[in-house]
Design a protein around this motif. Structure first.
Motif, PDB file in Angstrom:
ATOM      1  N   PRO A  63      -5.406  -2.936  -4.037  1.00 18.39           N
ATOM      2  CA  PRO A  63      -4.005  -3.309  -4.180  1.00 18.39           C
ATOM      3  C   PRO A  63      -3.835  -4.816  -4.128  1.00 18.39           C
ATOM      4  CG  PRO A  63      -4.294  -1.623  -2.497  1.00 18.39           C
ATOM      5  CD  PRO A  63      -5.662  -2.037  -2.932  1.00 18.39           C
TER       6      PRO A  63
ATOM      7  N   ALA B 169     -13.354  -1.341  18.690  1.00 15.15           N
ATOM      8  CA  ALA B 169     -13.429  -0.671  17.389  1.00 15.15           C
ATOM      9  C   ALA B 169     -13.330  -1.666  16.236  1.00 15.15           C
ATOM     10  CB  ALA B 169     -12.324   0.381  17.267  1.00 15.15           C
ATOM     11  N   THR B 170     -12.489  -2.674  16.350  1.00 19.53           N
ATOM     12  CA  THR B 170     -12.194  -3.530  15.205  1.00 19.53           C
ATOM     13  C   THR B 170     -12.877  -4.896  15.262  1.00 19.53           C
ATOM     14  OG1 THR B 170     -10.180  -4.360  16.259  1.00 19.53           O
ATOM     15  CG2 THR B 170      -9.955  -2.421  14.855  1.00 19.53           C
TER      16      THR B 170
ATOM     17  N   ARG C 280      -8.870  -2.611   5.947  1.00 23.59           N
ATOM     18  CA  ARG C 280      -7.429  -2.857   5.834  1.00 23.59           C
ATOM     19  C   ARG C 280      -7.061  -3.313   4.435  1.00 23.59           C
ATOM     20  NH1 ARG C 280      -5.761  -6.208  11.165  1.00 23.59           N
ATOM     21  NH2 ARG C 280      -3.671  -5.446  10.708  1.00 23.59           N
TER      22      ARG C 280
ATOM     23  N   LEU D  48      -9.364  -0.605  21.111  1.00 20.40           N
ATOM     24  CA  LEU D  48      -9.047  -1.031  19.745  1.00 20.40           C
ATOM     25  C   LEU D  48      -9.818  -2.298  19.391  1.00 20.40           C
ATOM     26  CD1 LEU D  48      -7.278  -0.268  17.330  1.00 20.40           C
ATOM     27  CD2 LEU D  48      -5.464  -1.685  18.288  1.00 20.40           C
TER      28      LEU D  48
ATOM     29  N   ALA E 133      -9.245   3.385  13.208  1.00 23.78           N
ATOM     30  CA  ALA E 133      -8.203   2.371  13.390  1.00 23.78           C
ATOM     31  C   ALA E 133      -7.453   2.121  12.088  1.00 23.78           C
ATOM     32  CB  ALA E 133      -8.807   1.078  13.922  1.00 23.78           C
ATOM     33  N   SER E 134      -8.105   2.348  10.949  1.00 21.97           N
ATOM     34  CA  SER E 134      -7.415   2.223   9.663  1.00 21.97           C
ATOM     35  C   SER E 134      -6.835   3.553   9.206  1.00 21.97           C
ATOM     36  CB  SER E 134      -8.382   1.704   8.583  1.00 21.97           C
ATOM     37  OG  SER E 134      -8.404   0.298   8.588  1.00 21.97           O
ATOM     38  N   ARG E 135      -6.861   4.541  10.077  1.00 19.98           N
ATOM     39  CA  ARG E 135      -6.300   5.862   9.771  1.00 19.98           C
ATOM     40  C   ARG E 135      -6.939   6.499   8.548  1.00 19.98           C
ATOM     41  NH1 ARG E 135      -0.515   5.181  12.108  1.00 19.98           N
ATOM     42  NH2 ARG E 135      -0.746   3.156  13.076  1.00 19.98           N
TER      43      ARG E 135
ATOM     44  N   LEU F  38      -8.078   0.121   1.966  1.00 23.64           N
ATOM     45  CA  LEU F  38      -7.665   1.499   2.235  1.00 23.64           C
ATOM     46  C   LEU F  38      -6.189   1.641   2.518  1.00 23.64           C
ATOM     47  CD1 LEU F  38     -10.513   2.584   4.680  1.00 23.64           C
ATOM     48  CD2 LEU F  38     -10.380   2.990   2.205  1.00 23.64           C
ATOM     49  N   ASN F  39      -5.651   2.757   2.090  1.00 23.53           N
ATOM     50  CA  ASN F  39      -4.364   3.211   2.577  1.00 23.53           C
ATOM     51  C   ASN F  39      -4.603   4.238   3.672  1.00 23.53           C
ATOM     52  OD1 ASN F  39      -2.041   2.135   1.124  1.00 23.53           O
ATOM     53  ND2 ASN F  39      -3.122   2.908  -0.674  1.00 23.53           N
ATOM     54  N   PRO F  40      -3.669   4.375   4.610  1.00 21.69           N
ATOM     55  CA  PRO F  40      -3.839   5.433   5.607  1.00 21.69           C
ATOM     56  C   PRO F  40      -4.048   6.763   4.879  1.00 21.69           C
ATOM     57  CG  PRO F  40      -1.939   4.068   6.146  1.00 21.69           C
ATOM     58  CD  PRO F  40      -2.413   3.637   4.794  1.00 21.69           C
TER      59      PRO F  40
ATOM     60  N   ARG G 166      -1.045  -3.240  15.965  1.00 19.89           N
ATOM     61  CA  ARG G 166      -1.793  -2.041  15.592  1.00 19.89           C
ATOM     62  C   ARG G 166      -1.751  -1.007  16.710  1.00 19.89           C
ATOM     63  NH1 ARG G 166      -7.351  -4.138  12.934  1.00 19.89           N
ATOM     64  NH2 ARG G 166      -7.420  -2.069  12.042  1.00 19.89           N
TER      65      ARG G 166
ATOM     66  N   ARG H 140       0.824  -1.213   0.000  1.00 22.61           N
ATOM     67  CA  ARG H 140       0.000   0.000   0.000  1.00 22.61           C
ATOM     68  C   ARG H 140       0.864   1.271   0.000  1.00 22.61           C
ATOM     69  NH1 ARG H 140      -2.473  -4.996   0.937  1.00 22.61           N
ATOM     70  NH2 ARG H 140      -4.620  -4.781   1.553  1.00 22.61           N
TER      71      ARG H 140
ATOM     72  N   THR I 200      -1.183   3.494  -4.219  1.00 20.92           N
ATOM     73  CA  THR I 200      -2.588   3.118  -4.095  1.00 20.92           C
ATOM     74  C   THR I 200      -3.395   3.579  -5.305  1.00 20.92           C
ATOM     75  OG1 THR I 200      -4.584   3.651  -2.863  1.00 20.92           O
ATOM     76  CG2 THR I 200      -2.748   5.121  -2.581  1.00 20.92           C
TER      77      THR I 200
ATOM     78  N   ASP J  39     -13.613  -4.276   9.407  1.00 19.39           N
ATOM     79  CA  ASP J  39     -12.205  -3.953   9.662  1.00 19.39           C
ATOM     80  C   ASP J  39     -11.300  -4.588   8.608  1.00 19.39           C
ATOM     81  OD1 ASP J  39     -10.041  -2.867  11.226  1.00 19.39           O
ATOM     82  OD2 ASP J  39      -9.638  -4.911  11.894  1.00 19.39           O
TER      83      ASP J  39
ATOM     84  N   THR K  94     -15.065   4.524  14.645  1.00 18.57           N
ATOM     85  CA  THR K  94     -13.880   4.022  15.344  1.00 18.57           C
ATOM     86  C   THR K  94     -13.123   3.012  14.498  1.00 18.57           C
ATOM     87  OG1 THR K  94     -15.363   2.533  16.526  1.00 18.57           O
ATOM     88  CG2 THR K  94     -14.675   4.493  17.680  1.00 18.57           C
ATOM     89  N   VAL K  95     -13.845   2.162  13.765  1.00 17.57           N
ATOM     90  CA  VAL K  95     -13.137   1.176  12.946  1.00 17.57           C
ATOM     91  C   VAL K  95     -12.373   1.892  11.829  1.00 17.57           C
ATOM     92  CG1 VAL K  95     -15.027   0.575  11.351  1.00 17.57           C
ATOM     93  CG2 VAL K  95     -13.322  -1.127  11.890  1.00 17.57           C
TER      94      VAL K  95
ATOM     95  N   ARG L 151       2.269  -2.994   8.136  1.00 19.97           N
ATOM     96  CA  ARG L 151       3.236  -2.201   7.367  1.00 19.97           C
ATOM     97  C   ARG L 151       4.523  -1.936   8.160  1.00 19.97           C
ATOM     98  NH1 ARG L 151      -0.639   1.052   3.721  1.00 19.97           N
ATOM     99  NH2 ARG L 151      -2.580   0.078   4.279  1.00 19.97           N
TER     100      ARG L 151
END
Lengths: 489, 489
Positions: free
Chosen positions: A106, A367-368, B216, A364, B241-243, B219-221, A216, A52, A55, B212, B237-238, A243
């Motif tokens: 990707p 959230a996930t 991941r 976390l 977590a993936s920015r 997505l890229n941050p 994470r 990534r 992108t 989630d 929130t999820v 990453r």
């Protein structure tokens, strides 16, 4: 048996780097040289897509710049870009260069890095072991056969679950997971001299998920993480998913090579080190008290956090020194699961750490995953662990494995293999192949006969274990030995 | 009931941005203005730590640069940095500036953004609902009471599990999860006109984990993701977590406000849109066929991927149009779970998507969880779904909920609430508070009386729902109504 070989093997590998987001160096160089220059450029772009670093919709490096970076001619880059465009991965826009094609995500994790031999691609080994049809033999897998597990105790726990309260059967449960199971884990920690409260324990959906959650929580993309060489192959993939930059340090029968470890700390300033202290995967080695002490001193000096994966701990005849026990959870985090000795179908892992870290991990995990393990799974683990027969099951398992390790070691030595070390417990034997033989080649030959093996380089970031193989003694039988014999002949 | 109010409410919110890695704009501004300038600078640094935009050991922006960026005087930044240093979050090195303190991981997700009122912090609402002791009332939670769930069918499935093969009870199982359960899901898809093979279905550890995993994977941050305003609070929130950068679009009773949606596509070029088409959370609204068609046309034109979260679909009296059904899984991904109608304790989610995406997701799930749900959980879901009583359970549930919605709507209207829309099914009512009342304040007052509510702004990226509340009608009772009445008096 050739214990003298251990150090020399370990000694030939330098601490090296696999970077997920930049051109990799040492360890990839030989493989890149074996490819054409065009293929190497294509592989690097694929790697950036997989990591990534590039992108959908993003502009690729200009031809001139990328040619300089890869030390190839601009025409090589043009050719590589054209071929990637033909594959649909990128597209050119007149007058403005090449862009990553959109819509398609990707490339998958498995494509990170130049295409590996499938036999030594860590993800492929996992998927092959998990998805092998029942008639295939799996001495390369990481679990015990079903009839080695505590079936009767599990069935009793299931029948008890059928009588549980409706809330247990239907509600999400608390965010930290079953209080009773956390109390049981806290008592287990106490017997090893590690005093923890239940607020220092978090139940997770699996051991792997515990590691992923920690990565994470603790890492930024591009942070460096130390692993052992060799190490459990999924450490590489879970770190790649975060990453992280992975740096590996040669492992010796007493733990990591401390000279190399210190070098890596100074050079790479890693944020995290992930390891198994007890019955290290794949070697079966156990951390020595001296190495443990040196490790912790170095970690404190370099502000390094350590994740100690205890997944094989219950197989030890008696507990060896643990980093968490010695250091007390300031910078050490313990993780584990019940997949190896109880059930891999009833998935549940755990994290033992500082209470303030558990708070953050909890957020976390909500959230996930909106929580950790299935509460019914946690109940079944609790029921089985609490069954009077479970201790006896563990004791019997240790004895049975000790006998099987000896038998299989004899049989493997008969075929020309030599053990890298003699494990104190567990189901792995990490063995050198007969002189001049290649593990990936042997794995390929065995697969053709429906036997899944785990060749050394699947465990080695440095690809330094081409002449080693991990055997799961509990999954070995005369058929496996015959296939190995034929393939080596 | 005041349906006319819907549009005006929706109309007051502009499509706005919450960026995790940069200074946020519109929506944070009012809150920043309510703080002192020093506090605002401190909050921004905390936010960068939480969003991992700043990490242990990293240098903070120079005082001069950050003063310019935050439009404050350098002395304000000096004061903020000094106070953060006193808190131990950062440290100064003589002559070289300020650095993030090491050893301690970045602050938790809950601290992302200036400290919110806890009553409207999405994570806090989740944790509060999940961890409330049994004697607390939870009209703010997102699940049905235990006695509304199919207990007898679950118990039958558990007893059948006790007789299952040892392998089912102890082994990891295949990477895609139970073939039988995937076949059942494929048949369900077929009844909605969505033809999928079992290779297009992946079982996951939960519905949240499905989202989630997709984030991941896709997505890229820093990538932008569209959500509805309001939307399920855990989407925020999820995604954090993936920015991801979150952009929200006002939701109307027929789906997203398409003018704003088109604006957001053009301005923010989002990669992904996450939504519920059927019985949208929290509003209970259902996407209209016209909006669905416009959405899909816009998505194709802007290369947008859509995740359609079907978690409440089984509550619909008859299926409404679905994006996946209309579009056919080219750029739409369906996710779901069994937590709402079967059990939240037997955790299992799923993803239905293009086969090539499922392959990549599979790798990611092996890397980060070594598989999906507990195989025993998948068996229990399969057993319960396959139980002859399950269809009747669903039908009875729909009838019971329809009656309860009507009763509770009457009761809430008696207290001065007005429904934002009349849901066709499910257990939520999204209601305006009586004129001039604030939902966060009401939630705080109720909490003091041991009642957990879900105030509107927990669902709103734009914080535009301060006068709205989500009620779970199945968790309401006369005590809840009394507490509400007292608090509003």
């Amino acid at each position: 048996m050739d214990l003298a070989a251990d150090d020399s093997t370990a000694g030939t590998v330098a601490a090296g780097t696999v970077a997920t987001g930049s051109v990799a160096t040492d360890n990839l160089a030989p493989r890149i040289m074996a490819m054409s220059r065009t293929e190497a450029v294509m592989a690097e772009i694929r790697r950036r897509l997989a990591g990534r670093a590039l992108t959908a919709g993003e502009k690729l490096p200009s031809i001139r710049r990328f040619a300089r970076e890869m030390r190839v001619s601009p025409s090589t880059v043009v050719e590589a870009y054209d071929r990637l465009a033909a594959e649909g991965l990128i597209r050119s826009r007149a007058g403005s260069g090449f862009f990553v094609a959109g819509g398609v995500p990707p490339v998958a994790l498995a494509d990170a890095g130049p295409r590996l031999d499938r036999a030594i691609d860590p993800l492929w080994v996992s998927r092959q072991s998990l998805d092998a049809p029942p008639d295939m033999l799996r001495p390369g897998c990481g679990w015990l056969p079903a009839d080695w597990m505590p079936g009767p105790a599990i069935r009793r726990a299931i029948r008890a679950l059928a009588r549980a309260d409706d809330r247990v059967l239907t509600e999400y449960g608390g965010t930290r997971g079953s209080p009773a199971l956390r109390q049981l884990l806290a008592r287990q920690c106490a017997t090893e001299g590690l005093d923890v409260g239940t607020d220092q324990i978090l139940l997770t959906a699996s051991g792997t998920q515990a590691i992923d959650l920690l990565c994470r929580f603790l890492l930024n993309p591009g942070d460096t993480v130390l692993v052992d060489d060799p190490c459990y192959f999924n450490f590489q993939t879970v770190l790649r998913a975060s990453r992280a930059k992975i740096v590996s340090v040669p492992y010796t029968p007493a733990g990591p090579d401390m000279a190399r470890f210190m070098e890596a700390l100074a050079t790479h300033r890693p944020r995290l080190y992930i390891t198994n202290s007890a019955l290290h995967n794949p070697t079966g080695a156990t951390l020595s008290p001296q190495t443990a002490h040196r490790l912790l001193t170095a970690a404190a000096a370099h502000d390094l956090t350590i994740v100690e994966d205890e997944i094989f701990a219950d197989f030890e005849p008696e507990p060896s020194p643990r980093l968490a026990g010695l250091e007390g959870l300031n910078r050490v985090i313990r993780i584990g699961s019940f997949s190896k000795t109880l059930s891999a179908s009833i998935r549940c892992g755990y994290i033992v750490a500082r209470a303030d870290w558990i708070e953050g991990l909890l957020d976390l995990q909500v959230a996930t995953g909106f929580g950790g393990p299935s509460p019914v799974a946690a109940e079944l683990v609790l029921g089985t662990l609490g069954d009077g027969s479970y201790r006896k099951h563990l004791a019997a398992l240790r004895g049975r494995l000790a006998r099987r390790r000896r038998e299989m070691l004899d049989a493997l030595e008969g075929l020309g293999f030599t053990a890298w070390t003699l494990p104190r417990g567990g189901f792995y034997l990490w063995c050198h192949l007969p002189e001049g033989r290649d593990a990936a080649e042997l794995a390929r030959a065995a697969l053709a006969e429906r036997v899944v093996l785990a060749p050394g380089n699947a465990f080695s970031v440095m690809q330094s274990a081409g002449d080693l193989m991990r055997f799961n003694v509990a999954q070995m039988n005369p058929d496996v030995l015959r296939v190995l014999g034929r393939a080596l002949r």
